[in-house]
Design an enzyme around this catalytic site. Structure first.
Site, PDB file in Angstrom:
ATOM      1  N   LYS A  16       0.831  -1.205   0.000  1.00  0.00           N
ATOM      2  CA  LYS A  16       0.000   0.000   0.000  1.00  0.00           C
ATOM      3  C   LYS A  16       0.868   1.259   0.000  1.00  0.00           C
ATOM      4  O   LYS A  16       0.357   2.373  -0.020  1.00  0.00           O
ATOM      5  CB  LYS A  16      -0.901   0.023   1.242  1.00  0.00           C
ATOM      6  CG  LYS A  16      -1.934  -1.091   1.264  1.00  0.00           C
ATOM      7  CD  LYS A  16      -2.836  -0.923   2.480  1.00  0.00           C
ATOM      8  CE  LYS A  16      -3.751  -2.117   2.710  1.00  0.00           C
ATOM      9  NZ  LYS A  16      -4.671  -2.399   1.629  1.00  0.00           N
ATOM     10  N   LYS A  69      15.174  -6.183   4.556  1.00  0.00           N
ATOM     11  CA  LYS A  69      15.541  -5.140   5.523  1.00  0.00           C
ATOM     12  C   LYS A  69      16.962  -5.314   6.074  1.00  0.00           C
ATOM     13  O   LYS A  69      17.648  -4.335   6.332  1.00  0.00           O
ATOM     14  CB  LYS A  69      14.535  -5.100   6.671  1.00  0.00           C
ATOM     15  CG  LYS A  69      13.180  -4.538   6.241  1.00  0.00           C
ATOM     16  CD  LYS A  69      12.232  -4.452   7.420  1.00  0.00           C
ATOM     17  CE  LYS A  69      10.845  -4.053   6.956  1.00  0.00           C
ATOM     18  NZ  LYS A  69       9.885  -3.958   8.057  1.00  0.00           N
ATOM     19  N   ALA A 131      10.319 -12.788  17.045  1.00  0.00           N
ATOM     20  CA  ALA A 131      11.706 -12.369  17.268  1.00  0.00           C
ATOM     21  C   ALA A 131      12.412 -12.136  15.937  1.00  0.00           C
ATOM     22  O   ALA A 131      13.621 -12.264  15.837  1.00  0.00           O
ATOM     23  CB  ALA A 131      12.442 -13.424  18.093  1.00  0.00           C
ATOM     24  N   GLY A 133      12.629  -9.507  12.259  1.00  0.00           N
ATOM     25  CA  GLY A 133      13.007  -8.114  12.019  1.00  0.00           C
ATOM     26  C   GLY A 133      12.020  -7.124  12.607  1.00  0.00           C
ATOM     27  O   GLY A 133      12.417  -6.090  13.153  1.00  0.00           O
ATOM     28  N   ALA A 134      10.729  -7.419  12.513  1.00  0.00           N
ATOM     29  CA  ALA A 134       9.718  -6.477  13.003  1.00  0.00           C
ATOM     30  C   ALA A 134       9.804  -6.345  14.525  1.00  0.00           C
ATOM     31  O   ALA A 134       9.746  -5.237  15.076  1.00  0.00           O
ATOM     32  CB  ALA A 134       8.325  -6.929  12.582  1.00  0.00           C
ATOM     33  N   MET A 228       0.421  -6.875  13.868  1.00  0.00           N
ATOM     34  CA  MET A 228       1.196  -6.062  12.906  1.00  0.00           C
ATOM     35  C   MET A 228       0.786  -6.311  11.458  1.00  0.00           C
ATOM     36  O   MET A 228       0.913  -5.434  10.606  1.00  0.00           O
ATOM     37  CB  MET A 228       2.690  -6.331  13.061  1.00  0.00           C
ATOM     38  CG  MET A 228       3.316  -5.557  14.179  1.00  0.00           C
ATOM     39  SD  MET A 228       5.089  -5.482  13.932  1.00  0.00           S
ATOM     40  CE  MET A 228       5.601  -4.936  15.550  1.00  0.00           C
ATOM     41  N   TYR A 230      -1.646  -6.492   8.396  1.00  0.00           N
ATOM     42  CA  TYR A 230      -2.818  -5.654   8.142  1.00  0.00           C
ATOM     43  C   TYR A 230      -3.559  -6.169   6.913  1.00  0.00           C
ATOM     44  O   TYR A 230      -3.032  -6.952   6.117  1.00  0.00           O
ATOM     45  CB  TYR A 230      -2.411  -4.189   7.942  1.00  0.00           C
ATOM     46  CG  TYR A 230      -1.340  -4.003   6.911  1.00  0.00           C
ATOM     47  CD1 TYR A 230      -0.001  -3.985   7.290  1.00  0.00           C
ATOM     48  CD2 TYR A 230      -1.651  -3.895   5.561  1.00  0.00           C
ATOM     49  CE1 TYR A 230       0.994  -3.848   6.350  1.00  0.00           C
ATOM     50  CE2 TYR A 230      -0.653  -3.757   4.610  1.00  0.00           C
ATOM     51  CZ  TYR A 230       0.662  -3.739   4.999  1.00  0.00           C
ATOM     52  OH  TYR A 230       1.652  -3.613   4.065  1.00  0.00           O
TER      53      TYR A 230
HETATM   54  P1  NDP Z   1      10.532 -12.289   9.946  1.00  0.00           P
HETATM   55  O1  NDP Z   1      10.466 -13.280   8.854  1.00  0.00           O
HETATM   56  O2  NDP Z   1      11.815 -11.589  10.227  1.00  0.00           O
HETATM   57  O3  NDP Z   1      10.091 -12.984  11.337  1.00  0.00           O
HETATM   58  C1  NDP Z   1       8.961 -13.805  11.373  1.00  0.00           C
HETATM   59  C2  NDP Z   1       8.599 -14.100  12.823  1.00  0.00           C
HETATM   60  O4  NDP Z   1       7.342 -14.769  12.823  1.00  0.00           O
HETATM   61  C3  NDP Z   1       9.579 -15.010  13.538  1.00  0.00           C
HETATM   62  O5  NDP Z   1       9.628 -14.643  14.896  1.00  0.00           O
HETATM   63  C4  NDP Z   1       8.935 -16.388  13.362  1.00  0.00           C
HETATM   64  O6  NDP Z   1       9.272 -17.301  14.402  1.00  0.00           O
HETATM   65  C5  NDP Z   1       7.485 -16.025  13.482  1.00  0.00           C
HETATM   66  N1  NDP Z   1       6.585 -16.983  12.836  1.00  0.00           N
HETATM   67  C6  NDP Z   1       6.426 -17.190  11.516  1.00  0.00           C
HETATM   68  N2  NDP Z   1       5.484 -18.134  11.289  1.00  0.00           N
HETATM   69  C7  NDP Z   1       5.052 -18.534  12.511  1.00  0.00           C
HETATM   70  C8  NDP Z   1       4.083 -19.479  12.954  1.00  0.00           C
HETATM   71  N3  NDP Z   1       3.384 -20.216  12.106  1.00  0.00           N
HETATM   72  N4  NDP Z   1       3.898 -19.607  14.289  1.00  0.00           N
HETATM   73  C9  NDP Z   1       4.604 -18.871  15.169  1.00  0.00           C
HETATM   74  N5  NDP Z   1       5.526 -17.957  14.817  1.00  0.00           N
HETATM   75  C10 NDP Z   1       5.742 -17.796  13.501  1.00  0.00           C
HETATM   76  O7  NDP Z   1       9.358 -11.232   9.639  1.00  0.00           O
HETATM   77  P2  NDP Z   1       9.252  -9.751  10.172  1.00  0.00           P
HETATM   78  O8  NDP Z   1       9.640  -9.747  11.599  1.00  0.00           O
HETATM   79  O9  NDP Z   1       9.954  -8.822   9.254  1.00  0.00           O
HETATM   80  O10 NDP Z   1       7.686  -9.437  10.014  1.00  0.00           O
HETATM   81  C11 NDP Z   1       6.726 -10.033  10.863  1.00  0.00           C
HETATM   82  C12 NDP Z   1       5.338  -9.544  10.484  1.00  0.00           C
HETATM   83  O11 NDP Z   1       5.180  -8.177  10.786  1.00  0.00           O
HETATM   84  C13 NDP Z   1       5.058  -9.685   8.989  1.00  0.00           C
HETATM   85  O12 NDP Z   1       3.825 -10.322   8.842  1.00  0.00           O
HETATM   86  C14 NDP Z   1       4.987  -8.275   8.463  1.00  0.00           C
HETATM   87  O13 NDP Z   1       4.016  -8.152   7.452  1.00  0.00           O
HETATM   88  C15 NDP Z   1       4.565  -7.498   9.713  1.00  0.00           C
HETATM   89  N6  NDP Z   1       5.054  -6.120   9.692  1.00  0.00           N
HETATM   90  C16 NDP Z   1       4.127  -5.099   9.672  1.00  0.00           C
HETATM   91  C17 NDP Z   1       4.542  -3.793   9.672  1.00  0.00           C
HETATM   92  C18 NDP Z   1       3.525  -2.703   9.656  1.00  0.00           C
HETATM   93  O14 NDP Z   1       3.886  -1.542   9.361  1.00  0.00           O
HETATM   94  N7  NDP Z   1       2.279  -2.981   9.980  1.00  0.00           N
HETATM   95  C19 NDP Z   1       5.972  -3.419   9.663  1.00  0.00           C
HETATM   96  C20 NDP Z   1       6.864  -4.559   9.718  1.00  0.00           C
HETATM   97  C21 NDP Z   1       6.393  -5.853   9.699  1.00  0.00           C
HETATM   98  P3  NDP Z   1      10.558 -18.278  14.329  1.00  0.00           P
HETATM   99  O15 NDP Z   1      11.735 -17.460  14.774  1.00  0.00           O
HETATM  100  O16 NDP Z   1      10.212 -19.362  15.245  1.00  0.00           O
HETATM  101  O17 NDP Z   1      10.682 -18.726  12.895  1.00  0.00           O
END
Ligand code: NDP
Length: 282
Positions: A16, A69, A131, A133-134, A228, A230
């Site tokens: 978006k 990122k 845990a 990037g977000a 987070m 949307y």
């Molecule tokens: P990453 O890929 O860096 O991290 C993903 C995280 O989600 C890890 O902690 C992972 O756990 C966990 N995870 C993934 N799948 C599952 C599951 N099925 N069950 C439990 N835990 C799970 O992604 P980001 O941190 O960059 O982004 C996370 C979310 O935040 C995204 O969906 C993104 O769209 C959203 N976001 C929104 C923003 C906004 O402005 N609204 C800004 C930034 C991000 P594990 O370590 O165990 O693999």
């Protein structure tokens, strides 16, 4: 000549950001173009170079989203302290060969919480799920708001524990905020019996519709559950609603982090309320 901006990601079709920035530009009278560019998984740096080299007007900056990122962090020739703390960059500014990296995600979340949702993190018990990037990007900004407690929980407990260790100094410098990640990392089921005033889902579980094995007790009375992700109803939102929590998605964070990036690039802070209303169809 029109200044050029873009958002890079893979995938990027859902973004978006072009709409948000064109609404900001129209509102503030700024002459910019903003496009969405999909970069090959191994081709982020090349895509940035091509963007800078091409086009009718000067390339001034870029937003960066999943999965680039961390690569944007490495590509930046200089970084702000908040980008350093996050270990990830979502906003690049191009200036005479230099590439500055910043991270506006944390500021976006805090502004959404405090300005749009009336939720001041100060004194609150906060649970941060995820845990990646977000999560990393919002830890320090959350700590700086002086919560009573910040617990980080992740599917992979080791990653949560490692992340908590990285931020241990920041936790320690903030008296009154207890570092509550257990030494062995906090698993989701391990949260049984704990209660929080603000539960932030920074996992990407919602994108695949996966259900987090969360005890319903984590949602205290009058808890705000912040997803987070949307643009869709996720199982986390459903779980929280059923537990009686107030629920919101991450659209406000998206708009606020974009406003912060727009301010960095253009020196003008746009009003976010009309943009948020336009995007949520209100
Ligand atoms: P990453 O890929 O860096 O991290 C993903 C995280 O989600 C890890 O902690 C992972 O756990 C966990 N995870 C993934 N799948 C599952 C599951 N099925 N069950 C439990 N835990 C799970 O992604 P980001 O941190 O960059 O982004 C996370 C979310 O935040 C995204 O969906 C993104 O769209 C959203 N976001 C929104 C923003 C906004 O402005 N609204 C800004 C930034 C991000 P594990 O370590 O165990 O693999």
């Amino acid at each position: 000549m029109t200044d050029r901006y873009a958002v890079f990601g893979n995938p990027i079709g859902h973004s978006k950001s072009p709409r948000i920035h064109s609404l900001f530009a129209a509102q503030t009278g700024q002459d910019i173009s903003y496009q969405a560019i999909v970069a090959e998984r191994e081709g982020f740096a090349a895509a940035i170079s091509a963007f800078i080299a091409a086009g009718d007007g000067p390339a001034r900056g870029a937003n960066v989203t999943v999965p680039f990122k961390e690569e944007a962090f490495r590509l930046a020739t200089q970084r702000t302290p908040r980008a350093e703390a996050a270990g990830a960059v979502n906003t690049l500014t191009f200036d005479a060969g230099a590439i500055s990296g910043d991270n506006t995600d944390g500021a976006g979340l805090i502004r959404d919480l405090t300005h749009n949702l009336g939720c001041d993190p100060a004194g609150r018990r906060i649970l941060l799920l995820g845990a990646g990037g977000a999560a990393r990007g919002v830890i320090l900004p959350l700590l700086l708001e002086n919560p009573a407690e910040l617990v980080i929980a992740n599917r992979n407990e080791e990653t949560a524990a490692r992340l908590a260790l990285e931020f241990a100094d920041s936790f320690a410098r903030l008296p009154g905020c207890a570092l509550s990640v257990k030494p062995d990392g906090a698993s989701f089921p391990g949260l049984g019996g704990r209660q929080f005033d603000l539960v932030i889902n920074a996992t990407s579980a919602g994108l695949s519709g996966a259900v987090l094995p969360l005890p319903t007790s984590v949602f205290a009375a009058r808890c705000l559950a912040y997803e987070m992700v949307y643009g869709r109803a996720t199982p986390f939102m459903q779980q929280a609603r059923e537990a009686g929590a107030r629920v919101t998605d991450g659209l406000g964070m998206l708009v606020e982090q974009a406003a912060e990036a727009f301010f960095i690039w253009r020196g003008v802070r746009p009003h976010t309320a009309p943009v948020l209303a336009a995007l949520s169809g209100k």
